[in-house]
Design an enzyme around this catalytic site. Structure first.
Site, short mmCIF file in Angstrom:
data_model
loop_
_atom_site.label_atom_id
_atom_site.label_comp_id
_atom_site.label_asym_id
_atom_site.label_seq_id
_atom_site.Cartn_x
_atom_site.Cartn_y
_atom_site.Cartn_z
N ASP A 482 0.85 -1.19 0.00
CA ASP A 482 0.00 0.00 0.00
C ASP A 482 0.89 1.24 0.00
O ASP A 482 1.91 1.29 0.71
CB ASP A 482 -0.90 -0.01 1.25
N ASN A 490 -3.31 12.99 -2.87
CA ASN A 490 -4.53 13.36 -3.60
C ASN A 490 -5.11 14.66 -3.07
O ASN A 490 -5.54 15.54 -3.84
CB ASN A 490 -5.58 12.24 -3.48
N ASP A 499 -2.63 9.91 -9.69
CA ASP A 499 -2.66 8.91 -10.76
C ASP A 499 -1.26 8.67 -11.32
O ASP A 499 -0.87 7.52 -11.59
CB ASP A 499 -3.59 9.39 -11.88
N GLU A 525 -4.97 2.44 -3.76
CA GLU A 525 -3.51 2.50 -3.83
C GLU A 525 -2.86 1.19 -3.37
O GLU A 525 -1.67 1.15 -3.09
CB GLU A 525 -2.97 3.66 -2.98
#
Length: 603
Positions: A482, A490, A499, A525
């Site tokens: 992760d 973000n 992204d 993620e």
């Protein structure tokens, strides 16, 4: 640190607290009195057992406030949690009889400015036994100090003039504040107050801080368990959809069968699947015309593949002039189908009416007070009531990720249904048919953003490798990883940078792996690696290489790059897919709890 000094025939004990201000070390010295250590230890152990038995956050925080008040003897102990805007809310409280409750009271973020919250990262405990007491003068060492030393910098130092005035207006004469640390800073404060000067021995403060730290660990463990249960509910829903693959059901059929379940899963009042000229709905949704306008605006404004969401449609430029009926919250996720048109999965939430009682006025910095003759804390600290209208519950991050997973599954199933009809119509047009089937296979097996295998494909591969491991006793390791602090990327830099980080990570994983290994995007993620013919030692070695390669990776738009936490689980006889992934998931969570950017082997 504690020291003992002997003066004549008398012995004195002192507690030393050191803090750093620039190039200056501030050393605070406090005398320690006599204390029954055995009784204190027994009390602390009793409260620790109660905290460990708490299975709900509310019960845990109630136990914490009761335990700290019993240890310290303050008139009031409360837990104040911070929201995303920095406002504080009293979520738990224990107080003496006759002391009026502050439970549910909200404090504007001007009471807890960022520099104050940040200070608790370095000094998690703040104690002032008497706010009226004069400052203890700072004694300098033999060398002169060129910088100003603040009186409010240490855990035991005096208050600033602003803080003293604030507490005086509240009728508070003694405070003990302890930070409750979260993943990304101070989650909240445990606040102990009295309306008179009140001394708390250092040993008792340490014991109370121990309870806070124990409760903090338990609080976030309970939160992680709740999220795990929700993820399992989402996975069960996805498994149910996967069972329909052979039936080639249309989205309308799926909405009829599962729409009520989706509304319950996302606490939604309505759900819609919208594309040009086609709308399928369930529950309370806006009119056909308003949904059409909303979809057109989403197409223009939302170019990336991430979700669009709000808890207040009236405050958003995209929706403020639309008539969305009873809906105040919206979560919209794009679905790319086989013909490359975008369809939207849209979830609606109704208004959640709330009444907030504020100790002051938000966004003004004003503290409202009554005349000086008032005596009680609530009388001195006047309240301002806010009736919150036009807002729904916030869309939690785990819900947004779950909606994206659901939209991906629906896109695959809709593409399969479209290809089935295409096959029937174009039997003699083999070239077009092969192209359509190629797009379907790519969509069904590849993650649209990163290009690695999607969850549906990686689960297929895992079943195949588990069967081979069982038959040939061939070793297999699963690495679940992760991206650390991805939400902050973000939130602060935007979804486009997020992204790019995921794309760069997927490319680096693919470059590092052997040709016989597999990598897939597990969701959000999270990525998963199948290391074939790899026992625990080989799996751990691969995980450490991946962690090092990713840490050195340069990501466009990020100044400091990214790190990952990895859980490694190796196949054991009788392991199922779910069991193996669950052990890897638990190991990954342990890696995050231990500080992130590390590898943890599953037990």
């Amino acid at each position: 640190m504690r020291v003992k000094r002997k003066v004549g025939q008398l012995s004195f004990r002192f507690q030393l607290e050191a803090s750093l201000q620039g190039d200056v070390v501030l050393l605070e010295i406090e005398r320690i009195g006599a204390l029954n250590q055995r009784n204190l230890l027994a009390d602390v152990n009793a409260w620790i057992r109660l905290l460990a038995d708490a299975n709900h956050a509310d019960a845990l925080l109630t136990c914490l406030t009761q335990g700290v008040r019993q240890l310290t003897g303050h008139e009031r102990v409360m837990v104040c949690a911070f929201d995303a805007e920095g406002h504080g809310a009293v979520v738990s409280e224990d107080a003496c009889r006759g002391v009026r409750s502050l439970l549910g009271m909200r404090f504007p973020n001007s009471d807890f400015p960022p520099e104050v919250r940040k200070r608790f990262d370095a000094l998690p405990l703040r104690y002032v036994p008497d706010i009226q007491a004069p400052y203890v003068p700072i004694m300098q060492g033999s060398e002169p100090v060129d910088q100003e030393v603040r009186h409010d910098a240490g855990g035991l130092r005096g208050l600033s003039s602003r803080q003293r005035r604030y507490l005086q207006r509240m009728g508070v004469e003694s405070i003990l504040n302890m930070a409750i640390q979260g993943d990304s800073g101070v989650w909240g404060l445990l606040v102990a107050q009295s309306g008179r000067p009140h001394h708390v021995a250092p040993e008792i403060r340490d014991a109370a801080m121990g309870l806070v730290q124990m409760a903090t660990q338990r609080l976030f463990l309970l939160k992680a368990r709740a999220e795990a249960r929700y993820r399992q509910q989402v996975q069960d829903s996805r498994d149910l959809l996967a069972s329909h693959h052979a039936g080639l059901l249309t989205p309308a059929d799926l909405l009829v069968r599962h729409g009520d379940d989706w509304q319950a899963l996302f606490r939604a009042s309505g759900v819609a699947l919208v594309s040009p000229g086609v709308q399928e709905t369930r529950g309370k949704v806006p009119s056909h015309h308003q949904l059409t306008l909303f979809r057109e605006r989403l197409e223009s404004a939302q170019q990336h593949g991430g979700p669009w969401y709000t808890a207040s449609v009236s405050e958003e430029d995209l929706t403020h002039d639309l008539d969305l009926g009873d809906a105040c919250g919206v979560l919209a996720v794009p679905m790319l189908t086989a013909d490359k048109t975008r369809r939207w999965l849209i979830l609606f939430r109704a208004e959640l009416r709330q009444s907030h009682t504020w100790a002051g006025m938000p966004e003004t910095g004003m503290l409202v007070v009554e005349p000086a003759g008032s005596s009680s804390l609530l009388e001195r600290h006047q309240v301002w009531r806010e009736e919150v209208r036009g807002r729904s519950e916030e869309w939690e991050r785990i819900e947004r990720l779950a909606a994206m997973d659901l939209a991906e599954d629906l896109a695959v199933m809709e593409s399969a249904e479209e290809i089935s009809h295409l096959n029937a119509r174009l039997q003699r047009k083999s070239e077009h048919l092969r192209e359509a089937n190629k797009r379907l296979v790519e969509l069904a097996h590849r993650d649209s953003l990163t290009g690695v295998a999607n969850r549906y494909r990686i689960e297929q591969l895992m079943e195949e490798e588990l069967a081979a491991a069982e038959r040939y006793r061939r070793p297999l390791s699963v690495l679940l990883l992760d991206v650390d602090h991805f939400k902050q990327i973000n939130d602060t830099l935007g979804h486009d940078v997020g992204d790019q980080a995921l794309i760069a990570l997927a490319e680096e994983l693919t470059r590092t792996l052997r040709s016989c290994d597999y990598v897939g995007r597990w969701g959000g993620e999270e990525f998963i690696v199948l290391a074939t013919s790899s026992d625990q030692v080989a799996g751990e070695g691969l995980a450490r290489r991946l962690r090092e390669r990713v840490e050195a990776l340069e990501v466009p738009g990020l100044s400091q790059g990214i790190t990952i936490s990895i859980g490694v689980a190796s196949w054991r006889k009788g392991d199922s897919r779910k069991g193996l992934v669950q052990r890897a998931d638990e190991a990954m969570y342990q890696a995050k709890s231990a500080g992130r950017n590390r590898v943890q082997l599953a037990t």
